[in-house]
Scaffold this motif. Structure first.
Motif, PDB file in Angstrom:
ATOM      1  N   VAL A 125       6.320  17.596   1.599  1.00  0.00           N
ATOM      2  CA  VAL A 125       7.139  16.391   1.677  1.00  0.00           C
ATOM      3  C   VAL A 125       6.251  15.146   1.712  1.00  0.00           C
ATOM      4  O   VAL A 125       6.549  14.134   1.091  1.00  0.00           O
ATOM      5  N   GLU A 126       5.135  15.251   2.397  1.00  0.00           N
ATOM      6  CA  GLU A 126       4.212  14.126   2.428  1.00  0.00           C
ATOM      7  C   GLU A 126       3.627  13.862   1.048  1.00  0.00           C
ATOM      8  O   GLU A 126       3.451  12.716   0.645  1.00  0.00           O
ATOM      9  N   SER A 127       3.362  14.911   0.324  1.00  0.00           N
ATOM     10  CA  SER A 127       2.880  14.734  -1.050  1.00  0.00           C
ATOM     11  C   SER A 127       3.882  13.952  -1.874  1.00  0.00           C
ATOM     12  O   SER A 127       3.532  13.019  -2.599  1.00  0.00           O
ATOM     13  N   THR A 128       5.126  14.330  -1.769  1.00  0.00           N
ATOM     14  CA  THR A 128       6.159  13.653  -2.534  1.00  0.00           C
ATOM     15  C   THR A 128       6.293  12.201  -2.108  1.00  0.00           C
ATOM     16  O   THR A 128       6.422  11.297  -2.939  1.00  0.00           O
ATOM     17  N   LEU A 129       6.219  11.973  -0.805  1.00  0.00           N
ATOM     18  CA  LEU A 129       6.372  10.609  -0.298  1.00  0.00           C
ATOM     19  C   LEU A 129       5.284   9.687  -0.813  1.00  0.00           C
ATOM     20  O   LEU A 129       5.493   8.492  -0.969  1.00  0.00           O
ATOM     21  N   GLN A 130       4.136  10.235  -1.072  1.00  0.00           N
ATOM     22  CA  GLN A 130       3.072   9.385  -1.582  1.00  0.00           C
ATOM     23  C   GLN A 130       3.489   8.699  -2.874  1.00  0.00           C
ATOM     24  O   GLN A 130       2.994   7.628  -3.201  1.00  0.00           O
ATOM     25  N   PHE A 131       4.393   9.313  -3.588  1.00  0.00           N
ATOM     26  CA  PHE A 131       4.831   8.721  -4.853  1.00  0.00           C
ATOM     27  C   PHE A 131       6.102   7.893  -4.739  1.00  0.00           C
ATOM     28  O   PHE A 131       6.259   6.915  -5.466  1.00  0.00           O
ATOM     29  N   ILE A 132       6.983   8.281  -3.873  1.00  0.00           N
ATOM     30  CA  ILE A 132       8.295   7.621  -3.877  1.00  0.00           C
ATOM     31  C   ILE A 132       8.635   6.858  -2.605  1.00  0.00           C
ATOM     32  O   ILE A 132       9.754   6.373  -2.453  1.00  0.00           O
ATOM     33  N   SER A 133       7.683   6.724  -1.685  1.00  0.00           N
ATOM     34  CA  SER A 133       8.044   6.093  -0.416  1.00  0.00           C
ATOM     35  C   SER A 133       7.992   4.568  -0.458  1.00  0.00           C
ATOM     36  O   SER A 133       8.353   3.925   0.507  1.00  0.00           O
ATOM     37  N   GLY A 134       7.550   3.994  -1.515  1.00  0.00           N
ATOM     38  CA  GLY A 134       7.594   2.535  -1.611  1.00  0.00           C
ATOM     39  C   GLY A 134       9.012   2.037  -1.439  1.00  0.00           C
ATOM     40  O   GLY A 134       9.977   2.731  -1.765  1.00  0.00           O
ATOM     41  N   LYS A 135       9.099   0.829  -0.929  1.00  0.00           N
ATOM     42  CA  LYS A 135      10.403   0.329  -0.498  1.00  0.00           C
ATOM     43  C   LYS A 135      11.511   0.519  -1.532  1.00  0.00           C
ATOM     44  O   LYS A 135      12.618   0.865  -1.194  1.00  0.00           O
ATOM     45  N   GLN A 157       0.844  -1.208   0.000  1.00  0.00           N
ATOM     46  CA  GLN A 157       0.000   0.000   0.000  1.00  0.00           C
ATOM     47  C   GLN A 157       0.865   1.239   0.000  1.00  0.00           C
ATOM     48  O   GLN A 157       1.938   1.250   0.576  1.00  0.00           O
ATOM     49  N   ARG A 158       0.369   2.245  -0.605  1.00  0.00           N
ATOM     50  CA  ARG A 158       1.030   3.535  -0.462  1.00  0.00           C
ATOM     51  C   ARG A 158       0.668   4.019   0.928  1.00  0.00           C
ATOM     52  O   ARG A 158      -0.415   3.773   1.444  1.00  0.00           O
ATOM     53  N   ARG A 159       1.572   4.673   1.545  1.00  0.00           N
ATOM     54  CA  ARG A 159       1.320   5.155   2.895  1.00  0.00           C
ATOM     55  C   ARG A 159       0.353   6.309   2.877  1.00  0.00           C
ATOM     56  O   ARG A 159       0.313   7.102   1.946  1.00  0.00           O
ATOM     57  N   VAL A 160      -0.407   6.390   3.910  1.00  0.00           N
ATOM     58  CA  VAL A 160      -1.382   7.470   3.985  1.00  0.00           C
ATOM     59  C   VAL A 160      -0.803   8.633   4.773  1.00  0.00           C
ATOM     60  O   VAL A 160      -0.641   8.570   5.986  1.00  0.00           O
ATOM     61  N   TYR A 161      -0.457   9.642   4.078  1.00  0.00           N
ATOM     62  CA  TYR A 161      -0.030  10.863   4.730  1.00  0.00           C
ATOM     63  C   TYR A 161      -1.164  11.852   4.592  1.00  0.00           C
ATOM     64  O   TYR A 161      -1.911  11.815   3.640  1.00  0.00           O
TER      65      TYR A 161
END
Lengths: 111, 111
Positions: free
Chosen positions: A14-24, A2-6
């Motif tokens: 930064v949370e917006s960006t993480l939604q796209f690139i935070s996968g392992k 799952q994509r993380r829910v920020y």
DNA sequence: CAGAATCCCACTCGATACTG
DNA sequence: CAGTATCGAGTGGGATTCTG
């Protein structure tokens, strides 16, 4: 995977960006796509030594869903596929580049 | 809250960077520390709306172990603590900045 | 080669309650 | 205020097997 829910209502960029690139493995995959322009599945598999087949496939699917990468299928035998950045994905180049530059410097200083 | 194991022998610079910032909330915490210079626990707790107390504490401990942030304790009543970037942590500013800039642009285009 | 499907355990991480 | 401790459900993710 799952994509993380920020909480992006508050608009933390930064949370917006993480939604796209935070996968392992996402940013690592993007890094390789930036450097090599075109990547095959097996090639990525070799590049990401500690990433399982399953994980690689899942991350690629999500990146494609998010329109960051594009999957190109060639109906030949044996089956052949490759991945490239989309225009949207290319907007992340400065982010990935910043990460790789920091890592390069870190690696230099620390063997 | 283990740091992820990426294979850094191969020297992938992005993986090196991820070892420091891939924790669920780390880059968001760093972002707030960059913007606000000094943060208290409760303040971060409010900023990171979806981050539990436990998670915030764990992430802060790891960031401190990695020498990216410094914890300053003031023995007053009521108890008071704050967090600041270390010099080492400050070297990550370009990375976090790149992320926040991308997110800002994304948020503008997408409401 | 390029993946999808299944199985299944270890670990993540939130909720809650407690402490100095 | 600034955390720590404990518990437990949920799931992340590896290993393995199978398909076209």
């Amino acid at each position: 995977m799952q994509r993380r829910v920020y909480d992006c209502q508050v608009g933390c960029p930064v949370e917006s960006t993480l939604q796209f690139i935070s996968g392992k493995w996402k940013s690592v995959i993007l890094y390789h796509l930036i450097e090599e322009k075109v990547c095959h599945f097996g090639q990525l598999k070799r590049d990401l030594k500690d990433c399982s087949t399953r994980m690689l496939a899942l991350q690629l699917v999500e990146l494609e869903k998010d329109k960051l990468i594009q999957k190109n299928i060639y109906s030949e035998e044996p089956l052949r596929t490759d991945y490239t950045l989309t225009e949207f994905g290319a907007t992340l180049i400065p982010v990935i580049r910043a990460m790789s530059e920091w890592g390069d410097r870190f690696n230099q200083l620390n063997g």
